[in-house]
Design a protein around this motif. Structure first.
Motif, PDB file in Angstrom:
ATOM      1  N   THR A  42     -72.833  66.790  35.183  1.00 18.66           N
ATOM      2  CA  THR A  42     -73.508  66.507  36.459  1.00 18.66           C
ATOM      3  C   THR A  42     -72.779  67.190  37.606  1.00 18.66           C
ATOM      4  N   GLU A  43     -71.467  67.076  37.613  1.00 20.09           N
ATOM      5  CA  GLU A  43     -70.663  67.703  38.664  1.00 20.09           C
ATOM      6  C   GLU A  43     -70.800  69.227  38.600  1.00 20.09           C
ATOM      7  N   ARG A  44     -70.782  69.784  37.392  1.00 18.99           N
ATOM      8  CA  ARG A  44     -70.919  71.230  37.237  1.00 18.99           C
ATOM      9  C   ARG A  44     -72.279  71.701  37.753  1.00 18.99           C
ATOM     10  N   ALA A  45     -73.333  70.962  37.454  1.00 21.19           N
ATOM     11  CA  ALA A  45     -74.660  71.316  37.962  1.00 21.19           C
ATOM     12  C   ALA A  45     -74.669  71.314  39.490  1.00 21.19           C
ATOM     13  N   ALA A  46     -74.052  70.307  40.088  1.00 17.67           N
ATOM     14  CA  ALA A  46     -73.990  70.229  41.551  1.00 17.67           C
ATOM     15  C   ALA A  46     -73.198  71.398  42.138  1.00 17.67           C
ATOM     16  N   ILE A  47     -72.105  71.759  41.499  1.00 14.25           N
ATOM     17  CA  ILE A  47     -71.287  72.889  41.966  1.00 14.25           C
ATOM     18  C   ILE A  47     -72.105  74.182  41.897  1.00 14.25           C
ATOM     19  N   LEU A  48     -72.817  74.372  40.800  1.00 12.01           N
ATOM     20  CA  LEU A  48     -73.640  75.578  40.661  1.00 12.01           C
ATOM     21  C   LEU A  48     -74.727  75.640  41.730  1.00 12.01           C
ATOM     22  N   MET A  49     -75.283  74.491  42.085  1.00 12.54           N
ATOM     23  CA  MET A  49     -76.278  74.475  43.159  1.00 12.54           C
ATOM     24  C   MET A  49     -75.633  74.801  44.500  1.00 12.54           C
ATOM     25  N   ASP A  50     -74.422  74.283  44.730  1.00 16.00           N
ATOM     26  CA  ASP A  50     -73.690  74.630  45.957  1.00 16.00           C
ATOM     27  C   ASP A  50     -73.461  76.139  46.018  1.00 16.00           C
ATOM     28  N   LEU A  51     -73.073  76.720  44.897  1.00 14.63           N
ATOM     29  CA  LEU A  51     -72.857  78.171  44.847  1.00 14.63           C
ATOM     30  C   LEU A  51     -74.159  78.921  45.091  1.00 14.63           C
ATOM     31  N   TRP A  52     -75.275  78.405  44.565  1.00 16.57           N
ATOM     32  CA  TRP A  52     -76.564  79.045  44.803  1.00 16.57           C
ATOM     33  C   TRP A  52     -76.879  79.089  46.298  1.00 16.57           C
ATOM     34  N   GLU A  53     -76.571  77.990  46.985  1.00 21.98           N
ATOM     35  CA  GLU A  53     -76.830  77.952  48.430  1.00 21.98           C
ATOM     36  C   GLU A  53     -76.041  79.025  49.171  1.00 21.98           C
ATOM     37  N   ALA A  54     -74.881  79.391  48.643  1.00 21.02           N
ATOM     38  CA  ALA A  54     -74.057  80.424  49.270  1.00 21.02           C
ATOM     39  C   ALA A  54     -74.462  81.830  48.838  1.00 21.02           C
ATOM     40  N   ARG A  55     -74.892  81.997  47.586  1.00 22.74           N
ATOM     41  CA  ARG A  55     -75.109  83.337  47.018  1.00 22.74           C
ATOM     42  C   ARG A  55     -76.567  83.685  46.723  1.00 22.74           C
ATOM     43  N   HIS A  56     -77.401  82.687  46.574  1.00 22.89           N
ATOM     44  CA  HIS A  56     -78.822  82.862  46.226  1.00 22.89           C
ATOM     45  C   HIS A  56     -79.024  83.683  44.955  1.00 22.89           C
ATOM     46  N   ASP A  57     -78.159  83.472  43.988  1.00 21.59           N
ATOM     47  CA  ASP A  57     -78.289  84.109  42.680  1.00 21.59           C
ATOM     48  C   ASP A  57     -79.143  83.186  41.810  1.00 21.59           C
ATOM     49  N   PRO A  58     -80.342  83.631  41.403  1.00 20.93           N
ATOM     50  CA  PRO A  58     -81.233  82.743  40.635  1.00 20.93           C
ATOM     51  C   PRO A  58     -80.629  82.255  39.323  1.00 20.93           C
ATOM     52  N   ASN A  59     -79.708  83.001  38.752  1.00 19.99           N
ATOM     53  CA  ASN A  59     -79.073  82.580  37.503  1.00 19.99           C
ATOM     54  C   ASN A  59     -78.271  81.293  37.684  1.00 19.99           C
ATOM     55  N   LEU A  60     -77.778  81.054  38.887  1.00 22.27           N
ATOM     56  CA  LEU A  60     -77.013  79.835  39.147  1.00 22.27           C
ATOM     57  C   LEU A  60     -77.898  78.599  39.014  1.00 22.27           C
ATOM     58  N   LEU A  61     -79.145  78.682  39.482  1.00 23.29           N
ATOM     59  CA  LEU A  61     -80.059  77.539  39.343  1.00 23.29           C
ATOM     60  C   LEU A  61     -80.465  77.332  37.893  1.00 23.29           C
ATOM     61  N   ILE A  62     -80.619  78.418  37.158  1.00 20.99           N
ATOM     62  CA  ILE A  62     -80.952  78.311  35.735  1.00 20.99           C
ATOM     63  C   ILE A  62     -79.819  77.607  35.000  1.00 20.99           C
TER      64      ILE A  62
END
Length: 110
Positions: free
Chosen positions: A57-77
């Motif tokens: 759960t924490e890892r998913a949240a971190i990846l979403m935080d990173l997506w907000e900074a980078r907008h890399d679609p792979n992060l949301l996947i």
């Protein structure tokens, strides 16, 4: 590191707290590294199913935080994969919140 080790294993509770603290202090890369035991199971980390769910759960949240900074679609996947891992173990409110956030970010991503 000696404070993290108990009988030559890493205390998963400390990893959970450390990932949370690093994430909320803005060190997303460091927080992501701390959640690595969810990805790989090194012999020095023993995770209960509940601990695995929390770290996922924490890892998913971190990846979403990173997506907000980078907008890399792979992060949301990738975030969706870890959210699924967490939800499969525990249909907790936190896991549900991760899914709601994923939906919102998915809409933003288009």
């Amino acid at each position: 590191m000696s404070g993290i080790l108990i009988d030559n294993t890493v205390d998963a509770g400390i990893l959970i707290k450390l990932s949370y603290c690093l994430r909320h202090s803005g060190d997303l890369v460091g927080a992501l590294k701390v959640t690595e035991p969810v990805v790989r199971r090194p012999p020095y980390v023993s995770l209960s199913p509940g601990q695995r769910a929390v770290l996922a759960t924490e890892r998913a949240a971190i990846l979403m935080d990173l997506w907000e900074a980078r907008h890399d679609p792979n992060l949301l996947i990738e975030a969706r994969c870890y959210a699924g891992m967490a939800y499969a173990v525990s249909q907790s409110e936190e896991a549900s919140m991760v899914y709601r956030r994923l939906e919102k970010l998915g809409e933003e991503a288009g």
